[in-house]
Design a protein around this motif. Structure first.
Motif, PDB file in Angstrom:
ATOM      1  N   ARG A  49       0.860  -1.177   0.097  1.00 34.02           N
ATOM      2  CA  ARG A  49       0.023  -0.082   0.367  1.00 34.02           C
ATOM      3  C   ARG A  49       1.086   0.953   0.330  1.00 34.02           C
ATOM      4  N   LEU A  50       1.756   1.785   1.096  1.00 35.54           N
ATOM      5  CA  LEU A  50       2.480   1.891   1.020  1.00 35.54           C
ATOM      6  C   LEU A  50       3.296   2.599  -1.049  1.00 35.54           C
ATOM      7  N   ASP A  51       4.064   1.775  -1.056  1.00 33.82           N
ATOM      8  CA  ASP A  51       3.594   1.732  -2.181  1.00 33.82           C
ATOM      9  C   ASP A  51       3.045   2.355  -4.139  1.00 33.82           C
ATOM     10  N   ILE A  52       2.262   2.438  -3.189  1.00 33.28           N
ATOM     11  CA  ILE A  52       0.950   2.699  -4.301  1.00 33.28           C
ATOM     12  C   ILE A  52       0.437   3.642  -3.959  1.00 33.28           C
ATOM     13  N   ASP A  53       0.883   4.304  -2.869  1.00 31.90           N
ATOM     14  CA  ASP A  53       1.044   5.295  -2.117  1.00 31.90           C
ATOM     15  C   ASP A  53       1.730   6.377  -2.491  1.00 31.90           C
ATOM     16  N   GLN A  54       3.216   6.426  -2.421  1.00 27.89           N
ATOM     17  CA  GLN A  54       4.222   6.845  -3.129  1.00 27.89           C
ATOM     18  C   GLN A  54       3.996   7.070  -4.776  1.00 27.89           C
ATOM     19  N   ILE A  55       3.376   6.171  -5.167  1.00 24.20           N
ATOM     20  CA  ILE A  55       3.662   6.250  -7.129  1.00 24.20           C
ATOM     21  C   ILE A  55       2.181   7.894  -6.957  1.00 24.20           C
ATOM     22  N   ALA A  56       1.050   7.273  -5.950  1.00 21.77           N
ATOM     23  CA  ALA A  56      -0.216   8.575  -6.228  1.00 21.77           C
ATOM     24  C   ALA A  56       0.195   9.381  -6.240  1.00 21.77           C
ATOM     25  N   SER A  57       1.199   9.694  -5.287  1.00 22.26           N
ATOM     26  CA  SER A  57       2.524  11.389  -4.829  1.00 22.26           C
ATOM     27  C   SER A  57       2.968  11.546  -5.723  1.00 22.26           C
ATOM     28  N   ARG A  58       3.426  10.649  -6.314  1.00 21.88           N
ATOM     29  CA  ARG A  58       4.347  11.585  -7.128  1.00 21.88           C
ATOM     30  C   ARG A  58       4.062  12.157  -8.405  1.00 21.88           C
ATOM     31  N   LEU A  59       2.177  11.499  -8.603  1.00 20.71           N
ATOM     32  CA  LEU A  59       1.655  11.865  -9.706  1.00 20.71           C
ATOM     33  C   LEU A  59       1.012  13.297  -9.913  1.00 20.71           C
ATOM     34  N   ALA A  60       0.256  13.557  -8.412  1.00 22.85           N
ATOM     35  CA  ALA A  60      -0.296  14.439  -7.884  1.00 22.85           C
ATOM     36  C   ALA A  60       0.800  15.488  -7.855  1.00 22.85           C
ATOM     37  N   SER A  61       2.038  15.505  -7.284  1.00 18.20           N
ATOM     38  CA  SER A  61       3.262  16.678  -7.282  1.00 18.20           C
ATOM     39  C   SER A  61       3.052  16.973  -8.980  1.00 18.20           C
ATOM     40  N   LEU A  62       3.067  16.125 -10.066  1.00 16.87           N
ATOM     41  CA  LEU A  62       2.942  16.596 -11.669  1.00 16.87           C
ATOM     42  C   LEU A  62       1.656  17.407 -11.975  1.00 16.87           C
ATOM     43  N   VAL A  63       0.773  17.795 -11.019  1.00 17.63           N
ATOM     44  CA  VAL A  63      -0.364  18.271 -11.362  1.00 17.63           C
ATOM     45  C   VAL A  63      -0.009  20.314 -11.607  1.00 17.63           C
ATOM     46  N   PRO A  64      -0.029  20.495 -12.656  1.00 17.57           N
ATOM     47  CA  PRO A  64       0.331  22.544 -12.245  1.00 17.57           C
ATOM     48  C   PRO A  64       0.031  22.243 -10.804  1.00 17.57           C
ATOM     49  N   PRO A  65       0.544  23.928 -10.911  1.00 17.51           N
ATOM     50  CA  PRO A  65       0.304  24.181  -8.939  1.00 17.51           C
ATOM     51  C   PRO A  65      -0.895  25.695  -8.848  1.00 17.51           C
ATOM     52  N   GLY A  66      -1.689  25.503 -10.404  1.00 14.70           N
ATOM     53  CA  GLY A  66      -2.743  26.187  -9.789  1.00 14.70           C
ATOM     54  C   GLY A  66      -3.837  25.869  -9.920  1.00 14.70           C
ATOM     55  N   LEU A  67      -3.239  24.578  -9.486  1.00 19.26           N
ATOM     56  CA  LEU A  67      -4.333  22.567  -9.846  1.00 19.26           C
ATOM     57  C   LEU A  67      -3.820  22.416  -7.928  1.00 19.26           C
ATOM     58  N   ALA A  68      -3.722  23.168  -7.480  1.00 18.88           N
ATOM     59  CA  ALA A  68      -2.994  22.590  -6.059  1.00 18.88           C
ATOM     60  C   ALA A  68      -3.925  21.819  -5.025  1.00 18.88           C
ATOM     61  N   ASP A  69      -4.933  22.954  -4.861  1.00 16.43           N
ATOM     62  CA  ASP A  69      -6.732  22.351  -4.679  1.00 16.43           C
ATOM     63  C   ASP A  69      -6.973  20.557  -5.138  1.00 16.43           C
ATOM     64  N   ALA A  70      -6.666  20.547  -6.618  1.00 16.77           N
ATOM     65  CA  ALA A  70      -7.577  19.673  -6.469  1.00 16.77           C
ATOM     66  C   ALA A  70      -6.082  17.915  -6.674  1.00 16.77           C
ATOM     67  N   GLN A  71      -5.006  18.449  -5.263  1.00 15.36           N
ATOM     68  CA  GLN A  71      -3.872  17.899  -5.537  1.00 15.36           C
ATOM     69  C   GLN A  71      -4.721  16.043  -4.523  1.00 15.36           C
ATOM     70  N   LYS A  72      -5.485  16.648  -3.280  1.00 13.51           N
ATOM     71  CA  LYS A  72      -5.821  15.428  -2.726  1.00 13.51           C
ATOM     72  C   LYS A  72      -6.856  14.676  -3.199  1.00 13.51           C
ATOM     73  N   ASP A  73      -7.627  14.912  -4.080  1.00 14.45           N
ATOM     74  CA  ASP A  73      -7.925  14.295  -4.671  1.00 14.45           C
ATOM     75  C   ASP A  73      -7.636  13.907  -5.825  1.00 14.45           C
ATOM     76  N   LEU A  74      -7.141  14.356  -6.167  1.00 14.18           N
ATOM     77  CA  LEU A  74      -6.351  13.409  -7.539  1.00 14.18           C
ATOM     78  C   LEU A  74      -5.569  12.180  -6.739  1.00 14.18           C
ATOM     79  N   ARG A  75      -4.451  12.595  -5.923  1.00 15.45           N
ATOM     80  CA  ARG A  75      -3.755  11.596  -5.612  1.00 15.45           C
ATOM     81  C   ARG A  75      -4.350  10.384  -4.533  1.00 15.45           C
ATOM     82  N   ALA A  76      -6.531  10.839  -4.491  1.00 12.85           N
ATOM     83  CA  ALA A  76      -6.727   9.370  -3.599  1.00 12.85           C
ATOM     84  C   ALA A  76      -7.130   9.448  -4.871  1.00 12.85           C
ATOM     85  N   ASN A  77      -7.621   9.716  -6.221  1.00 13.12           N
ATOM     86  CA  ASN A  77      -7.811   9.284  -7.106  1.00 13.12           C
ATOM     87  C   ASN A  77      -7.565   7.842  -7.587  1.00 13.12           C
ATOM     88  N   PHE A  78      -5.480   8.793  -8.223  1.00 13.84           N
ATOM     89  CA  PHE A  78      -4.545   8.243  -8.683  1.00 13.84           C
ATOM     90  C   PHE A  78      -4.630   6.477  -7.699  1.00 13.84           C
TER      91      PHE A  78
END
Length: 85
Positions: free
Chosen positions: A4-33
């Motif tokens: 689960r930790l590996d999946i969480d790390q990958i999801a966090s990395r993907l979410a970190s690639l989201v442009p700064p203007g969409l930072a509010d969506a990062q948490k939702d994107l991380r969960a979706n990823f």
């Protein structure tokens, strides 16, 4: 299966690639990823490391048995040949 930790790390990395203007969506994107990655991995026909190791050991023992039987057959064939059979 991936931890689960590996999946969480990958999801966090993907979410970190989201442009700064969409930072509010990062948490939702991380969960979706995370959910998409976990679901995709569950669909794959994977075995655990433990299952793989057990099968590897079984294969090694079987190979050793086959090698021993081949050696024994060769000895018996040589014996039969030397007796003229």
């Amino acid at each position: 299966m991936m931890e689960r930790l590996d999946i969480d790390q990958i999801a966090s990395r993907l979410a970190s690639l989201v442009p700064p203007g969409l930072a509010d969506a990062q948490k939702d994107l991380r969960a979706n990823f995370r959910d998409v990655l976990a679901q995709g991995l569950r669909r794959l026909d994977l075995v655990t490391r433990e299952e793989f190791e057990v099968q590897s050991q079984l294969l090694a023992r079987t190979r050793a048995n086959v090698d021993e039987l081949e050696k024994r057959v060769a000895e018996l064939e040589a014996l039969a040949t030397s007796r003229g059979e």
